[in-house]
Design a protein around this motif. Structure first.
Motif, short mmCIF file in Angstrom:
data_model
loop_
_atom_site.label_atom_id
_atom_site.label_comp_id
_atom_site.label_asym_id
_atom_site.label_seq_id
_atom_site.Cartn_x
_atom_site.Cartn_y
_atom_site.Cartn_z
N MET A 284 0.74 -1.08 -0.15
CA MET A 284 0.02 -0.07 -0.01
C MET A 284 1.04 1.26 0.05
O MET A 284 1.90 1.09 0.50
N THR A 285 0.27 2.42 -0.55
CA THR A 285 0.96 3.39 -0.40
C THR A 285 0.96 4.05 0.96
O THR A 285 -0.10 4.05 1.64
N SER A 286 2.21 4.67 1.12
CA SER A 286 2.40 5.47 2.61
C SER A 286 2.44 7.00 2.52
O SER A 286 2.78 7.50 3.46
N GLN A 287 2.60 7.30 1.13
CA GLN A 287 2.86 8.66 1.22
C GLN A 287 1.55 9.49 1.12
O GLN A 287 0.49 9.02 1.52
N CYS A 288 1.64 10.72 0.87
CA CYS A 288 0.53 11.96 1.15
C CYS A 288 -0.46 11.73 0.03
O CYS A 288 -0.04 11.18 -0.99
N ALA A 289 -1.39 12.21 0.11
CA ALA A 289 -2.68 12.01 -0.93
C ALA A 289 -2.41 12.72 -2.27
O ALA A 289 -3.25 12.80 -2.89
N SER A 290 -1.11 13.20 -2.54
CA SER A 290 -1.01 13.81 -3.98
C SER A 290 -1.13 12.45 -5.10
O SER A 290 -1.12 12.86 -6.07
N GLY A 291 -0.86 11.24 -4.56
CA GLY A 291 -1.37 10.03 -5.46
C GLY A 291 -2.61 9.41 -5.21
O GLY A 291 -2.81 8.21 -5.42
N SER A 292 -3.60 10.18 -4.94
CA SER A 292 -4.93 9.87 -4.91
C SER A 292 -5.99 10.43 -5.92
O SER A 292 -5.77 11.59 -6.69
N GLY A 293 -6.98 9.86 -5.96
CA GLY A 293 -8.19 10.20 -6.80
C GLY A 293 -8.81 11.57 -6.45
O GLY A 293 -8.98 12.44 -7.18
N GLN A 294 -8.71 11.87 -5.13
CA GLN A 294 -9.23 13.15 -4.52
C GLN A 294 -8.25 14.07 -4.87
O GLN A 294 -8.88 15.30 -5.30
N PHE A 295 -6.95 13.93 -4.62
CA PHE A 295 -6.12 15.23 -5.33
C PHE A 295 -6.33 15.59 -6.73
O PHE A 295 -6.45 16.36 -6.93
#
Length: 280
Positions: A124-135
């Protein structure tokens, strides 16, 4: 004929399906996708459940399985973990898949499975949400671009400029600065996709699998992201020894709900119901 419903409650949408089997293997009978937006999740959940039953024209269900955040649904027979359901649903959509990459509104995860849909490994990703659909949705709104236009525009970019940070807040600031500097929308979107692709490709590579990987979740329909991840995978020095190809399916967004319904059918059979014929 046994009938099972699967309902995937995500952070931004509810997906519901009904799957039936008359002895020739499971068949998708109906599917419903509803955005949550500013509504109560429970209301959207009930609406999706009512609508998918209406579409399938069924008066009874043998099992109602939930996944994601749907554990407390009052009409659910049972609940399954998301990794399990995406693996099983992904295999139903693309039988040759060795893994799924599930990119949702808030997180991403890569899951490998065997030929029966059993989870073998996951990351799973552990980084911040810049790699998400919401972003990505937030950025597209700022740029005045419809979600359906993001992928095609990204693919037309010729001089992509990537955000300098994986932090969603700082990445949004980067995008604002790009706009003020006159960077084109296609180049901004392609840069964001390339930034996300680097992390997602590494996630898939960490599973130590080769072959076909199915993109699932809310961003599965984003052709720009799909192309960027495939470019990243192809550029990896390990590509020749361990080739990976990421694909999408028109029903990829329903993978979790499909997997829930299929696992629900298996559980129903094991508790005395009618056995299903495919991968039970």
């Amino acid at each position: 004929m046994s009938l099972c419903a699967g309902i995937d409650v995500g952070s931004s949408a509810v997906k519901a399906v009904i799957v039936g089997d008359e002895g020739r293997g499971p068949k998708l009978l109906a599917e419903v996708h509803k955005k949550i937006r500013k509504r109560e999740v429970a209301d959207v959940l009930h609406d999706a459940y009512d609508e998918v039953r209406k579409q399938a024209a069924v008066s009874r269900l043998d099992y109602v399985a939930t996944t994601g955040e749907g554990e407390d649904a009052p009409f659910a027979t049972g609940h399954f973990y998301g990794m399990t359901t995406h693996a099983r649903g992904g295999l139903f959509l693309v039988p040759s898949a060795c893994a799924v990459l599930d990119v949702g509104a808030l997180h991403a995860r890569a899951v490998s499975m065997d030929s029966r849909g059993k989870v073998l490994d996951y990351k799973m990703t552990s980084q911040c949400a810049s790699g998400s659909g919401q972003f990505l949705e937030s950025i597209s709104r700022y740029l005045g671009v419809a979600q359906s236009e993001v992928g095609p525009l990204s693919r037309s970019g010729r001089k992509p400029e990537r955000p300098s940070s994986i932090c969603a807040v700082l990445a949004e600031t980067d995008v604002i600065n790009m706009v003020s500097r006159g960077i084109s929308t296609p180049d901004i979107l392609r840069g964001i996709h390339e930034s996300m692709a680097g992390r997602f490709a590494a996630l898939v590579r960490s599973l130590a699998v080769s072959g076909t990987v199915l993109l699932t979740g809310g961003l599965a329909a984003d052709e720009g992201l799909l192309a960027a991840i495939n470019d990243e995978l192809a550029a990896d020095p390990r590509a020749k020894a361990r080739p990976l190809s990421l694909v999408a399916h028109p029903l990829s967004v329903y993978a979790g709900a499909l997997g829930a319904a299929l696992w629900g059918a298996v559980r129903h059979a094991k508790t005395g119901g009618v056995a299903w014929t495919a991968n039970a």
